[in-house]
Design a protein around this motif. Structure first.
Motif, PDB file in Angstrom:
ATOM      1  N   GLY A  70     -51.801 -17.211  17.585  1.00 27.06           N
ATOM      2  CA  GLY A  70     -50.529 -17.917  17.566  1.00 27.06           C
ATOM      3  C   GLY A  70     -50.070 -18.322  16.176  1.00 27.06           C
ATOM      4  O   GLY A  70     -48.898 -18.147  15.805  1.00 27.06           O
ATOM      5  N   GLY A  71     -50.967 -18.896  15.370  1.00 26.02           N
ATOM      6  CA  GLY A  71     -50.567 -19.350  14.034  1.00 26.02           C
ATOM      7  C   GLY A  71     -50.131 -18.197  13.136  1.00 26.02           C
ATOM      8  O   GLY A  71     -49.129 -18.303  12.409  1.00 26.02           O
ATOM      9  N   ALA A  72     -50.872 -17.098  13.167  1.00 23.80           N
ATOM     10  CA  ALA A  72     -50.511 -15.948  12.324  1.00 23.80           C
ATOM     11  C   ALA A  72     -49.185 -15.352  12.747  1.00 23.80           C
ATOM     12  O   ALA A  72     -48.343 -14.998  11.908  1.00 23.80           O
ATOM     13  N   ILE A  73     -48.989 -15.251  14.078  1.00 26.16           N
ATOM     14  CA  ILE A  73     -47.727 -14.699  14.571  1.00 26.16           C
ATOM     15  C   ILE A  73     -46.566 -15.588  14.143  1.00 26.16           C
ATOM     16  O   ILE A  73     -45.512 -15.101  13.697  1.00 26.16           O
ATOM     17  N   ALA A  74     -46.722 -16.875  14.268  1.00 29.80           N
ATOM     18  CA  ALA A  74     -45.650 -17.796  13.891  1.00 29.80           C
ATOM     19  C   ALA A  74     -45.324 -17.659  12.404  1.00 29.80           C
ATOM     20  O   ALA A  74     -44.150 -17.716  12.000  1.00 29.80           O
ATOM     21  N   ASN A  75     -46.353 -17.481  11.569  1.00 31.93           N
ATOM     22  CA  ASN A  75     -46.126 -17.339  10.123  1.00 31.93           C
ATOM     23  C   ASN A  75     -45.296 -16.082   9.822  1.00 31.93           C
ATOM     24  O   ASN A  75     -44.366 -16.129   9.022  1.00 31.93           O
ATOM     25  N   VAL A  76     -45.629 -14.991  10.477  1.00 29.61           N
ATOM     26  CA  VAL A  76     -44.885 -13.754  10.232  1.00 29.61           C
ATOM     27  C   VAL A  76     -43.470 -13.854  10.783  1.00 29.61           C
ATOM     28  O   VAL A  76     -42.506 -13.432  10.152  1.00 29.61           O
ATOM     29  N   ARG A  77     -43.361 -14.445  11.994  1.00 29.23           N
ATOM     30  CA  ARG A  77     -42.029 -14.557  12.589  1.00 29.23           C
ATOM     31  C   ARG A  77     -41.114 -15.388  11.689  1.00 29.23           C
ATOM     32  O   ARG A  77     -39.957 -15.034  11.454  1.00 29.23           O
ATOM     33  N   THR A  78     -41.647 -16.478  11.153  1.00 30.41           N
ATOM     34  CA  THR A  78     -40.853 -17.361  10.295  1.00 30.41           C
ATOM     35  C   THR A  78     -40.425 -16.677   9.006  1.00 30.41           C
ATOM     36  O   THR A  78     -39.305 -16.877   8.509  1.00 30.41           O
ATOM     37  N   ASN A  79     -41.310 -15.877   8.446  1.00 31.40           N
ATOM     38  CA  ASN A  79     -41.046 -15.261   7.132  1.00 31.40           C
ATOM     39  C   ASN A  79     -40.609 -13.797   7.218  1.00 31.40           C
ATOM     40  O   ASN A  79     -40.530 -13.117   6.180  1.00 31.40           O
ATOM     41  N   GLU A 228     -50.982 -17.567   5.781  1.00 31.64           N
ATOM     42  CA  GLU A 228     -50.795 -16.711   4.589  1.00 31.64           C
ATOM     43  C   GLU A 228     -50.562 -15.243   4.968  1.00 31.64           C
ATOM     44  O   GLU A 228     -50.560 -14.382   4.099  1.00 31.64           O
ATOM     45  N   VAL A 229     -50.360 -14.976   6.247  1.00 26.69           N
ATOM     46  CA  VAL A 229     -50.275 -13.575   6.687  1.00 26.69           C
ATOM     47  C   VAL A 229     -49.051 -12.885   6.082  1.00 26.69           C
ATOM     48  O   VAL A 229     -49.127 -11.741   5.623  1.00 26.69           O
ATOM     49  N   ALA A 230     -47.910 -13.567   6.070  1.00 29.26           N
ATOM     50  CA  ALA A 230     -46.700 -12.947   5.497  1.00 29.26           C
ATOM     51  C   ALA A 230     -46.910 -12.616   4.026  1.00 29.26           C
ATOM     52  O   ALA A 230     -46.534 -11.537   3.548  1.00 29.26           O
ATOM     53  N   ASP A 231     -47.532 -13.570   3.297  1.00 32.71           N
ATOM     54  CA  ASP A 231     -47.835 -13.295   1.887  1.00 32.71           C
ATOM     55  C   ASP A 231     -48.744 -12.079   1.770  1.00 32.71           C
ATOM     56  O   ASP A 231     -48.579 -11.226   0.877  1.00 32.71           O
TER      57      ASP A 231
END
Length: 609
Positions: A70-79, A228-231
């Protein structure tokens, strides 16, 4: 394969375009101009500025959407918008697809949320479909997802750079959906897909993704936190290596272009440097030679094209004609094309019909053209002998050039003989009848001389023949006036002209009336292959003719008219040996002959040399 650690992300940031003034992607210099001689060579340093994102990317985002993500998906979705913007700014032709995987215990272990598109809202909508849920045992269906993407689930463009970005926190079943690690690796390589793997926990705990990223030339990012997934995705895309390969598309014969090294692999956005070696064959001709080199990125043409222009200077020598007593024959060697580099060439005389040392003095040597110089003289001394002979020739030949090609390497020298062994003769007579003459120029005939004889009116009789004329003019001319003052030359001549304005001939019952009568004859020196030769020429004309009041058409053509008293010959030309006699009118009767406007020229010996 590149492996990045999470600590590197925090220090480097995630912008794909560096803050500094990076060079635009392309080859530098893109246009190269060289000046070389046959057999010459030069090295050129080339730099290919690769783009920060591989050209024409087709990017597939593949998410592990099981419950722990969930946290990684949210990071990518946001960025996601920032990721899309960064990639599209670097490569405006970029397209994106979205996919997800779970485990085979879930209802949908793999699906494509959005196929390739350049529409950012559609890509965002696909990413927004990701929901963290499901998952059974620890391994997931990772390999199956990658195999599906590689074998048709995503419609890649034919000439795109294909990149699959996968992020997850667990390794894959092996086999997964019937596809082993080896099967998946082979499928990715066959499809030309580079894999960027973002390990958010234990994605590579069994070494599967180290294996896959190494096999595909991709990037593994380890120890990445969920926020930090999007980065990491952007850093992984930026770290993909590209191979730059110079390809000579076109080059004329005699021009060789090679590169060292033959190809170079660098991280996207870095410079690939080469040494370009340009070499010319010894037989390459003078002129402009153009080559085209395409610097391929991963085997594809991306418009990184260099135009190479090689200018080869030329050398040519002119022909010279000089009188035997006219001093040296000065040939001119001319350099054509660029004059920036020094050029040398050897020269040497060679006998023809003229031979050294009797006719000229042999010479040889080396000419050196400094930068900017275009011409060099080659003087050849001429021998003035007392022998009467035809014009003679020799050559000056060029050889062994450096820095240029020979265009015309043989200059012909013509020695014009200056001995004159002869003279011209000339005479012009307006009227002749039974030994009587009216208006005769240069009565002596030999030699020719400038003379003029004019008569206003004349009446001459011989038996029943009476000739009445008016305004008679006879002229002779020699060029030059004194043949001994100069050597033979083109245009030297002896000439004669005769003119009668009006004529009436009465011969018994026959009355002949003529308008203006003209004649001319000449002997002139002309240029022939073997030297100067005398050319004889004659012409005459009659403006009008009446016989017993009846007009007769006449002009410049020869014509014979029978009469009761004899025959009337018009415009007759007689050439005998070296003599020409031109008569405008010749009346042949049984009792006497009448000649009107007679011009005569002759060659005595060899006045033309």
């Amino acid at each position: 394969m590149a492996t990045l650690l999470a600590g590197c992300l925090a220090s480097s940031g995630w912008a794909l375009v560096p803050a500094g003034a990076a060079a635009d992607p392309g080859v530098e210099p893109s246009n190269v101009t060289l000046t070389l001689g046959p057999g010459g060579s030069a090295d050129v340093n080339k730099v290919v500025h690769t783009p920060p994102v591989p050209p024409k990317p087709d990017l597939v985002f593949i998410a592990d959407t099981t419950g722990s993500m969930g946290g990684a998906i949210a990071n990518v979705r946001t960025n996601a918008a920032d990721i899309l913007n960064e990639v599209s700014t670097a490569q405006p032709t970029a397209q994106f697809a979205v996919a997800e995987y779970k485990d085979f215990t879930d209802s949908s272990p793999f699906r494509v949320n959005q196929n390739l598109t350049d529409d950012d809202p559609s890509v965002q909508a696909g990413i927004n479909q990701w929901v963290a849920s499901g998952g059974g045992d620890f391994p997931e269906a990772n390999l199956n997802a990658l195999y599906e993407v590689a074998t048709g689930a995503v419609a890649f463009r034919a000439d795109s750079t294909r990149i699959a970005v996968i992020f997850g926190d667990a390794p894959s079943h092996d086999p997964s959906g019937g596809h082993t690690l080896a099967d998946t690796s082979a499928a990715l390589q066959a499809a030309g897909i580079r894999l960027v793997a973002v390990d958010v926990g234990a994605l590579d705990s069994e070494g599967q993704f180290s294996n896959l990223t190494a096999a595909t030339g991709g990037v593994l990012l380890s120890g990445v936190a969920g926020d930090e997934v999007a980065d990491a995705i952007l850093a992984g895309i930026k770290a993909i290596e590209v191979t730059v390969t110079p390809k000579v598309v076109s080059c004329p014969a005699g021009v060789s272009v090679t590169f060292s090294p033959a190809n170079r692999t660098v991280t996207s956005g870095e410079d690939a440097t080469f040494t370009e070696h340009v070499a010319l064959a010894g037989s390459v001709p003078a002129g402009t030679h153009e080559c085209t080199v395409d610097f391929l990125i991963d085997g594809e043409s991306r418009g990184f094209v260099q135009k190479l222009t090689v200018n080869v200077p030329g050398l040519k020598i002119d022909d010279v004609e000089v009188p035997e007593n006219g001093g040296p024959a000065v040939f001119t060697v001319t350099r054509t094309g660029p004059t920036t580099n020094p050029v040398t060439v050897k020269y040497a005389t060679a006998n023809g019909t003229a031979t050294a040392p009797g006719d000229y003095t042999a010479v040889n040597g080396t000419l050196t053209f400094a930068a900017g110089e275009t011409t060099k003289p080659v003087p050849v001394p001429i021998v003035d002998d007392a022998v009467n002979e035809p014009d003679e020739t020799f050559t000056v030949n060029l050889s062994a050039p450096t820095g240029a090609a020979i265009v015309d390497g043989a200059g012909t020298g013509t020695i014009v003989d200056n001995e004159r062994d002869g003279t011209f003769s000339c005479q012009a007579t307006a009227v002749k009848i039974a030994g009587l003459k009216a208006a005769q120029a240069n009565p002596a005939d030999v030699p020719c001389a400038d003379d003029v004889a004019t008569v206003a009116q004349s009446t001459l009789n011989a038996g029943i023949v009476k000739v009445e004329t008016s305004l008679l003019d006879a002229r002779t001319d020699q060029t030059p006036d004194d043949l001994n003052s100069a050597p033979p030359a083109v245009g030297d001549s002896g000439s004669a002209k005769a003119t009668i304005e009006k004529t009436k001939i009465t011969a018994g019952l026959v009355v002949i009336e003529l308008g203006v009568i003209k004649s001319s004859a000449s002997a002139t020196c002309v240029k022939e292959p073997e030297g100067l030769k005398a050319q004889l020429a004659g012409a005459s004309s009659i403006a009008s003719l009446k016989i017993n009041g009846v007009p007769v058409t006449v002009g410049t053509a020869p014509l014979t008219i029978p009469l009761l008293v004899g025959s009337l010959q018009i415009n007759s030309t007689q050439k005998t040996g070296n003599t020409i006699v031109q008569r405008a009118v010749f009346l042949d009767t049984l009792l006497t002959d009448v000649v009107l406007a007679e011009s005569k020229a002759n060659v005595e010996g060899q006045p033309c040399g």
